[in-house]
Design a protein around this motif. Sequence first.
Motif, PDB file in Angstrom:
ATOM      1  N   UNK A 266       4.212  30.992  25.165  1.00  0.00           N
ATOM      2  CA  UNK A 266       3.929  30.480  26.494  1.00  0.00           C
ATOM      3  C   UNK A 266       2.469  30.051  26.567  1.00  0.00           C
ATOM      4  N   UNK A 267       2.245  28.880  27.132  1.00  0.00           N
ATOM      5  CA  UNK A 267       0.886  28.359  27.295  1.00  0.00           C
ATOM      6  C   UNK A 267       0.232  29.073  28.474  1.00  0.00           C
TER       7      UNK A 267
ATOM      8  N   UNK B 237      -3.733  26.982  24.550  1.00  0.00           N
ATOM      9  CA  UNK B 237      -3.791  28.376  24.097  1.00  0.00           C
ATOM     10  C   UNK B 237      -2.468  29.009  24.489  1.00  0.00           C
ATOM     11  N   UNK B 238      -1.778  29.613  23.525  1.00  0.00           N
ATOM     12  CA  UNK B 238      -0.432  30.141  23.758  1.00  0.00           C
ATOM     13  C   UNK B 238      -0.342  31.580  23.263  1.00  0.00           C
ATOM     14  N   UNK B 239       0.596  32.286  23.842  1.00  0.00           N
ATOM     15  CA  UNK B 239       0.802  33.690  23.476  1.00  0.00           C
ATOM     16  C   UNK B 239       2.215  34.097  23.858  1.00  0.00           C
ATOM     17  N   UNK B 240       2.634  35.237  23.345  1.00  0.00           N
ATOM     18  CA  UNK B 240       3.917  35.796  23.739  1.00  0.00           C
ATOM     19  C   UNK B 240       3.852  36.383  25.149  1.00  0.00           C
ATOM     20  N   UNK B 241       2.641  36.682  25.604  1.00  0.00           N
ATOM     21  CA  UNK B 241       2.454  37.270  26.921  1.00  0.00           C
ATOM     22  C   UNK B 241       2.387  36.182  27.978  1.00  0.00           C
ATOM     23  N   UNK B 242       2.530  36.603  29.225  1.00  0.00           N
ATOM     24  CA  UNK B 242       2.463  35.673  30.347  1.00  0.00           C
ATOM     25  C   UNK B 242       1.004  35.462  30.747  1.00  0.00           C
TER      26      UNK B 242
ATOM     27  N   UNK C   2       2.194  27.976  31.681  1.00  0.00           N
ATOM     28  CA  UNK C   2       3.458  28.616  32.020  1.00  0.00           C
ATOM     29  C   UNK C   2       4.639  28.043  31.270  1.00  0.00           C
ATOM     30  N   UNK C   3       4.471  26.902  30.605  1.00  0.00           N
ATOM     31  CA  UNK C   3       5.534  26.312  29.809  1.00  0.00           C
ATOM     32  C   UNK C   3       5.429  26.777  28.362  1.00  0.00           C
ATOM     33  N   UNK C   4       6.521  26.642  27.636  1.00  0.00           N
ATOM     34  CA  UNK C   4       6.472  26.919  26.213  1.00  0.00           C
ATOM     35  C   UNK C   4       5.722  25.788  25.502  1.00  0.00           C
ATOM     36  N   UNK C   5       5.310  26.028  24.292  1.00  0.00           N
ATOM     37  CA  UNK C   5       4.576  25.005  23.542  1.00  0.00           C
ATOM     38  C   UNK C   5       5.459  23.775  23.330  1.00  0.00           C
TER      39      UNK C   5
ATOM     40  N   UNK D 299      -8.663  37.224  29.293  1.00  0.00           N
ATOM     41  CA  UNK D 299      -8.851  36.158  28.307  1.00  0.00           C
ATOM     42  C   UNK D 299      -9.057  34.815  28.993  1.00  0.00           C
ATOM     43  N   UNK D 300      -8.337  34.592  30.077  1.00  0.00           N
ATOM     44  CA  UNK D 300      -8.478  33.335  30.825  1.00  0.00           C
ATOM     45  C   UNK D 300      -9.871  33.235  31.439  1.00  0.00           C
TER      46      UNK D 300
END
Length: 343
Positions: A222-223, A243-248, A190-193, A255-256
């Motif tokens: 966002x992680x 693993x990070x993405x622009x999506x929440x 939930x945090x940014x990289x 994917x999770x």
Amino acid sequence: MLKSLFNWKVLLNLVLAAGVFVGLVYLTFRWLEYHTNHGQEVPVPNVINKSVHDAVKILEDAGLDYEVDSAAYNPKYRPLQVLKVYPSPGSRVKDGRAIQLMVNPKSWAPVAIPDVINKYSGLAFQRLEQVGLKVSDTIYEPSIQKDAVLRILFKGNPIKPGTKIPRFSLVDVVVGSGPLRNISVPNVVGLTVKEAKMVIARNLFELGSVNHEDGGNDDSDIVYYQDPASGDIRDQGMQIDLWASKKTPAELRNKINELNSIYRMKIDTTLPPIRYEEVPYVDEPVITEPAPAPVVPQRKEVPKQDPAKSGTSATKAPTDKPKASATPASQPQDKPKAKKVIN
């Protein structure tokens, strides 16, 4: 030809030329005397052991110039004290002559901090002493680099290698004490990289690989997944992959779940729990072997001497044969006689 040389006009020109030459030479020497202050000399004042500020004022009042040079610092003398003067005091010099002052500096000459970061602490201490620095305090800090120098502190502040500080200054050295054990992994989902990197470093872990969904390298992503999971127990310095993405994370549920099937251990809850029963402990009999009987040394029999033969040597062997036994040999028993029968 000779008559023309003695013409009065020629002689007049020669006399005028000689006069002009003598006049120029005289004026030249007079100008040099005026310019160099010939004959105007002043004695050099004695300013040794005075402060450089007082010495400069005395020289200026005497009409003399000065040049200040510093020697190696000597703690026996005061800072900025004049140690030597050239020309020596009492010498007569021309007005405006530059006097050289040798002054004791304020402190030791500065030295550069050696590059001992990430080096073994024993070698780092020797290197610091070689350049003229003294280690005041050794601070131990948890780190996977055990016994390695992590930072150098000067007056409480970190200082970079190559920075110059006064010689014989006191510095503090931060040394790694080894990794901490059994640390809980922080939750960075939930945090940014960028924020996750700071949280991981603050909790004494290392950043592993960062997998961006779009293949980019944006720290504002966002992680949505991490391995190992938050709450797991690991040692200091272990890597945490992200693993990070622009999506929440809510938008990446499939994917999770896919990553969970790869990185999370599955536990089958349908199996009955295993029951453990205690088995009584029985002491096994201890068999002891009997102690071996002591060995008794046998005594050697010595033959007795015959008292009747006292005159013979005791070492002479007996020559008589053994006598036959007095008991007669057993005779065979007679057969029983037949009884007579009377008619």
